[in-house]
Each structure stands twice: as structure tokens, then as C-alpha cells.
Design an enzyme around this catalytic site. Structure first.
Site, PDB file in Angstrom:
ATOM      1  N   ASN A   1       0.836  -1.193   0.000  1.00  0.00           N
ATOM      2  CA  ASN A   1       0.000   0.000   0.000  1.00  0.00           C
ATOM      3  C   ASN A   1       0.880   1.256   0.000  1.00  0.00           C
ATOM      4  OD1 ASN A   1      -1.906   1.990   0.464  1.00  0.00           O
ATOM      5  ND2 ASN A   1      -3.154   0.740   1.810  1.00  0.00           N
ATOM      6  N   ASP A   2       1.528   1.551   1.130  1.00  0.00           N
ATOM      7  CA  ASP A   2       2.334   2.782   1.201  1.00  0.00           C
ATOM      8  C   ASP A   2       3.426   2.839   0.131  1.00  0.00           C
ATOM      9  OD1 ASP A   2       0.858   3.468   3.382  1.00  0.00           O
ATOM     10  OD2 ASP A   2       2.384   2.929   4.864  1.00  0.00           O
ATOM     11  N   VAL A   3       4.044   1.684  -0.144  1.00  0.00           N
ATOM     12  CA  VAL A   3       5.207   1.714  -1.052  1.00  0.00           C
ATOM     13  C   VAL A   3       4.816   1.915  -2.516  1.00  0.00           C
ATOM     14  CG1 VAL A   3       6.625   0.326   0.511  1.00  0.00           C
ATOM     15  CG2 VAL A   3       5.365  -0.809  -1.323  1.00  0.00           C
ATOM     16  N   VAL A   4       3.481   1.914  -2.785  1.00  0.00           N
ATOM     17  CA  VAL A   4       3.024   2.193  -4.159  1.00  0.00           C
ATOM     18  C   VAL A   4       2.088   3.400  -4.163  1.00  0.00           C
ATOM     19  CG1 VAL A   4       3.282  -0.168  -5.062  1.00  0.00           C
ATOM     20  CG2 VAL A   4       1.172   0.460  -3.878  1.00  0.00           C
TER      21      VAL A   4
ATOM     22  N   SER B   1       1.136   3.737   7.220  1.00  0.00           N
ATOM     23  CA  SER B   1       1.099   5.170   7.536  1.00  0.00           C
ATOM     24  C   SER B   1      -0.313   5.628   7.890  1.00  0.00           C
ATOM     25  CB  SER B   1       1.611   5.982   6.346  1.00  0.00           C
ATOM     26  OG  SER B   1       0.724   5.796   5.264  1.00  0.00           O
TER      27      SER B   1
END
Ligand code: NAP
Length: 456
Positions: A382-385, A423
Site C-alpha cells: 500500500n504505502d510503497v506504491v 502510515s
């Protein structure tokens, strides 16, 4: 003769540690390096057990059995997803051991020189603050304490006063090594400082903090080596200290944060930026349509994240990758340095599932290839994309490098529902026209995709 053997075993252990660390720089050699370092540790333990100063072995054997049993059980029982907590509590034990040795050594010496007291001072200072800091990190990761930064009014001046007092006491000890009260007060304040240092840091930054605490524990061990004249402790502690520090800096770089911002920025607090408020709709896709898209693609990139770890979906991803390759599809895996919950989390899982290293790509390598990619399959990431990190300067994760899946022709996101990432912010990727959501547990969705692709 015994001394000769001890020094030889220490030398061999040190060389094996260096070789082990060097081997960790590539997944191909990492496993071999770990085994080499384990042999090194065994040699160091055997060498130490032969020491003439040991007068009786019963306590040592009892400790070895007890510690070995606890370690063995934990290693078997603790799930992969709880490894960060396990690492934190292991640091606490190691650092506490260093602090205890420092206390005993201080009391053992009748008169004590400036060099020894300086080494002991470093040892107990770093050992004590790492002990309590690691316990707080463990409690936060285990949800026993709130994960958000815990702050209070006047916290910074208080911490500043604490550091000043610690330094003053340290200097006083160097001038007057016999001042036992200063030694004990410094010890107590260092325990307190560990708590104060980690409380204001949110769980989002805990991995960096742990790498840093790991570094402190290593430096405490190195100081202990100077205090008791033990070469292997000096070498292993220094290696641990500096590699831990380099790792924390590398992780900060991967999150586009400075180390001072991590330590003193109280990241994750309500004031740390505005996430993208999303009002559009997420487009749900059908499993059979997804399978057809994959089966007829030229290039597919898998992007694993924390959800792949919780679902334990790594084996079935490899199966899907192999099925696609048999159909002539080019398959790549994009690995973000902070995907998951610990450094190298995705690499460990994919290696466990025997995904060839040649298929793993770092974000700098894969991003330019995104426009040539027909389908990106985001597996519990999620956060890393999250394109907000690139496009929205107000976002709490602004500036964090991402895997730019949104630049590929089509994106399929495997997740269970509308859950947020670590996050806690919304992800505009899920609302883009070229993104389709395939809801469900990642392992189950992937298993169904394998069958559907075989039939497509
Ligand atoms: P993430 O942002 O935490 O997102 C994970 C996603 O996986 C969630 O949105 C969740 O959505 C989904 N998920 C959970 N269980 C699933 C399951 N069984 N099947 C399918 N999906 C599942 O993960 P990430 O993209 O890997 O990012 C890592 C984050 O952790 C970053 O913010 C990073 O800074 C932080 N971090 C990293 C480290 C490290 O060293 N790697 C350490 C600490 C923190 P649903 O609930 O809707 O399924």
C-alpha cells in the site's frame, strides 16, 4: 597453550563475522554468510568457555541451557509478522547483559584508571539506554503502548537536560573514577533516557530506531571488550555498531527522512501533514478477467508488500509466476526497501519461496520499466506504491521513493478490503482508472488465479 587457542578462536570468529557481514550484501550469498557467522559465534563461545578465569561452570551451563531453550522456542513459535518485536526484545536482553557486566566490572576493581572507567562508562551508558529503549520499542510494536508518538509539554528541554546531566556525570567519572555515586546516578539516568528517547517515536519509524539501538548495543559490547580486554568483543561490537548505523541511514534514505527527523520529529503525529482526501470509487475486478489479462500479457511485475507476509502468500506467488512464465510471459518482482515491516522482509520471504534472485528488481531498476509493463500485481502493498508520496508535498509520506505502478498499463491490487497501509493514509492509486481491486486474502486470490490462468 590454552591462551593461544583462545586467541586463535577469537581471530577465526572475527574473520567469520566479517565474511558473514560481507556476504549479506547479496541475497545469493546471504544464507552462506549467516552460517559462517553462526560458526564464528560458536568458536567465540567455545574460546570464552576455556578461559582460565572461569572457576565454576554450573551457572554458565544453567544460563546456556535456559537462554538456549528460550531462544529456540521463540525462534520456532514467533510468527514472521512479529519478528520486529522479537528483534527489539532480543536487543534489550543483549544490552542489559552489557550493562550488567559493566556494573560488575566497576565494582570488581579496587582502584580504577581513567581508560577503564571511560570504557565502562560507555558500556553502561549505551547498554542501559538501549535496554529501556528496546523495551519501549517492543511494547509499542506489540501494541502494549500506543503506536503514535507519545509527547508531553517540555519534553525536548527535559531530554536536553537529561543528556547534559549524563555527559556531566561521565566527565566527572573520568576525572574522579572512584565517584561511585556518579556511576550509579549515570546508570539510572541512562535507563530513563532510553525510555524518553523512544516514547516520542511512532511505530512507523520503529525499524529505523531498532537499527540504531542495535548499533548502540554493538558499541556497548565493543566498549565492554576494551574494559575487559577481549578482542573478539571489540571487533564484533564495532562491526555491529557501524553496520547498524549504516542500516539506519539506508532506511532513512529509503523513506526520504533524515535521521534527526526520525529521532526528534515525532513522525505520525496529527500535525505531520495532510493525506490525500479521496472521494472517487474503487473499481472492483473479476478474477477470471484478471487471469485473462495476466495470461495474455507480455510483461507482468509483482509488487509484494506487508499483506503478502501476513497472508504467507510467497509460495503461491512463485507458483503463479512459474505458470505465467510457462506461457511465455516475462515476470519480474519489484522489491521496495521498506516494504513489509523489517529490512529485507520481502527478500527473505521470496528467497524462502525459491523465487530466483535474477527476477528481483530494486525500485531504481524497475521504475523506468513501468511503461513497458502490461500488468502490475500489487500483493498486499500500500504505502510503497502510494503516488501521493510523489505527487502531494503535504502528504505525511511526501518524498518517500515509491514503486511507480501507476505508470504501467494496468494495475491489479490484491487486498482484503479498504484497509489502510502502515502510515494510515488513503492511497489515490486505488481510485485511478487503470487500477482494478481484487478483494480477498492474497493467498486465496493468488491460488484461484493460478487455476484460472492455467485454464485461460
Ligand atoms: P502497508 O502500507 O502496511 O500495507 C499493507 C496492506 O496489506 C494493507 O493496506 C492491507 O489492506 C493489506 N493486507 C493485509 N493483510 C492482507 C492479506 N492477508 N491479504 C491481502 N492484503 C492484505 O505495506 P507496504 O506497502 O509493504 O508498506 C510498508 C510500510 O511499513 C511503509 O509505510 C514502511 O515505511 C513501514 N515500515 C517498514 C519497515 C521495514 O523495515 N520494512 C519497518 C517499519 C515500518 P487490507 O487490510 O485492506 O487487506
Amino acid at each position: 597453550m590454552t591462551n593461544y587457542f583462545i586467541e586463535l578462536s577469537y581471530l577465526a570468529a572475527s574473520l567469520l563475522f566479517i565474511y558473514g557481514l560481507r556476504s549479506l550484501t547479496h541475497p545469493d550469498t546471504a544464507r552462506r554468510g549467516m552460517h559462517a557467522a553462526e560458526v564464528g559465534m560458536l568458536l567465540a563461545v567455545i574460546g570464552t568457555l576455556l578461559h582460565r578465569e572461569i572457576v565454576r561452570y554450573d551457572w554458565i551451563i544453567a544460563g546456556l541451557l535456559l537462554g538456549g531453550t528460550i531462544g529456540g522456542v521463540l525462534a520456532q513459535k514467533v510468527p514472521m509478522t512479529a519478528l520486529p518485536q522479537l528483534t527489539a526484545i532480543s536487543h534489550a536482553f543483549g544490552a542489559f547483559a552489557a550493562a550488567l557486566v559493566g556494573i560488575v566490572e566497576y565494582h570488581k576493581h579496587g582502584t580504577i584508571g581513567t581508560f577503564t572507567v571511560t570504557a565502562l562508562g560507555f558500556e553502561v551508558l549505551l547498554g542501559a539506554l538501549t535496554t529501556t529503549g528496546s523495551v519501549i520499542a517492543w511494547a509499542k510494536l506489540q501494541d502494549l503502548l500506543p503506536g503514535a508518538p507519545m509527547t508531553f509539554k517540555g519534553q525536548r528541554p527535559f531530554n536536553f537536560a537529561l543528556i547534559t546531566a549524563l555527559l556531566a556525570l561521565f566527565i566527572l567519572l573520568m576525572v574522579n573514577p572512584g565517584a561511585g555515586w556518579a556511576f550509579h546516578l549515570m546508570l539510572a539516568l541512562a535507563f530513563l533516557f532510553g525510555v524518553m528517547l523512544v516514547l516520542p517515536i511512532g511505530t512507523a519509524d520503529m525499524a529505523v530506531v531498532m537499527a540504531l539501538l542495535n548499533s548502540y548495543a554493538g558499541l556497548a559490547a565493543s566498549a565492554m571488550g576494551f574494559a575487559i580486554g577481549n578482542n573478539v568483543l571489540i571487533i564484533a561490537g564495532t562491526l555491529n555498531g557501524f553496520s547498524g548505523f549504516i542500516l539506519s541511514v539506508a532506511m532513512c534514505k529509503a523513506m526520504n527522512r533524515s535521521i534527526t527527523n526520525v529521532l526528534f520529529g515525532a513522525f505520525g503525529s496529527a500535525s505531520s501533514g495532510e493525506a490525500h482526501a479521496e472521494t472517487g470509487v474503487m473499481r472492483e475486478v473479476d478474477l477470471d478477467d484478471t487471469a485473462t489479462q495476466l495470461a495474455y500479457a507480455r510483461q507482468v511485475v509483482f509488487v509484494p508488500g506487508y499483506g503478502m507476509a501476513t497472508a504467507q502468500a510467497q509460495h503461491v506467488v512463485r507458483e503463479l509466476a512459474e505458470t505465467l512464465e510457462q506461457r511465455g510471459v516475462t515476470v519480474k518482482f519489484a522489491v521496495h526497501p521498506v516494504a513489509g515491516r523489517m529490512p529485507g522482509h520481502m527478500n527473505v520471504l521470496l528467497a524462502e519461496a525459491n523465487v530466483p534472485y535474477s527476477q528481483l528488481y530494486e525500485l531504481e531498476q524497475i521504475n523506468p520499466d513501468m511503461p513497458n509493463t502490461d500488468v502490475c500485481v500489487v500483493i498486499g502493498a500500500n504505502d510503497v506504491v502510494n503516488p501521493d508520496a510523489r505527487d502531494n508535498p503535504q502528504s505525511p509520506i511526501a518524498g518517500m521513493p515509491i514503486i511507480e505502478v501507476d505508470k504501467s498499463k494496468s494495475v491489479i491490487v490484491l487486498k482484503r478490503g479498504k484497509g489502510r497501509g502502515f502510515s494510515g493514509i488513503e492511497n489515490p492509486l486505488f481510485f485511478k482508472p487503470n487500477t482494478g481491486m481484487l478483494y480477498g486474502d492474497a493467498k486465496e486470490s493468488l491460488a484461484r488465479l493460478v487455476s484460472a490462468v492455467r485454464e485461460a
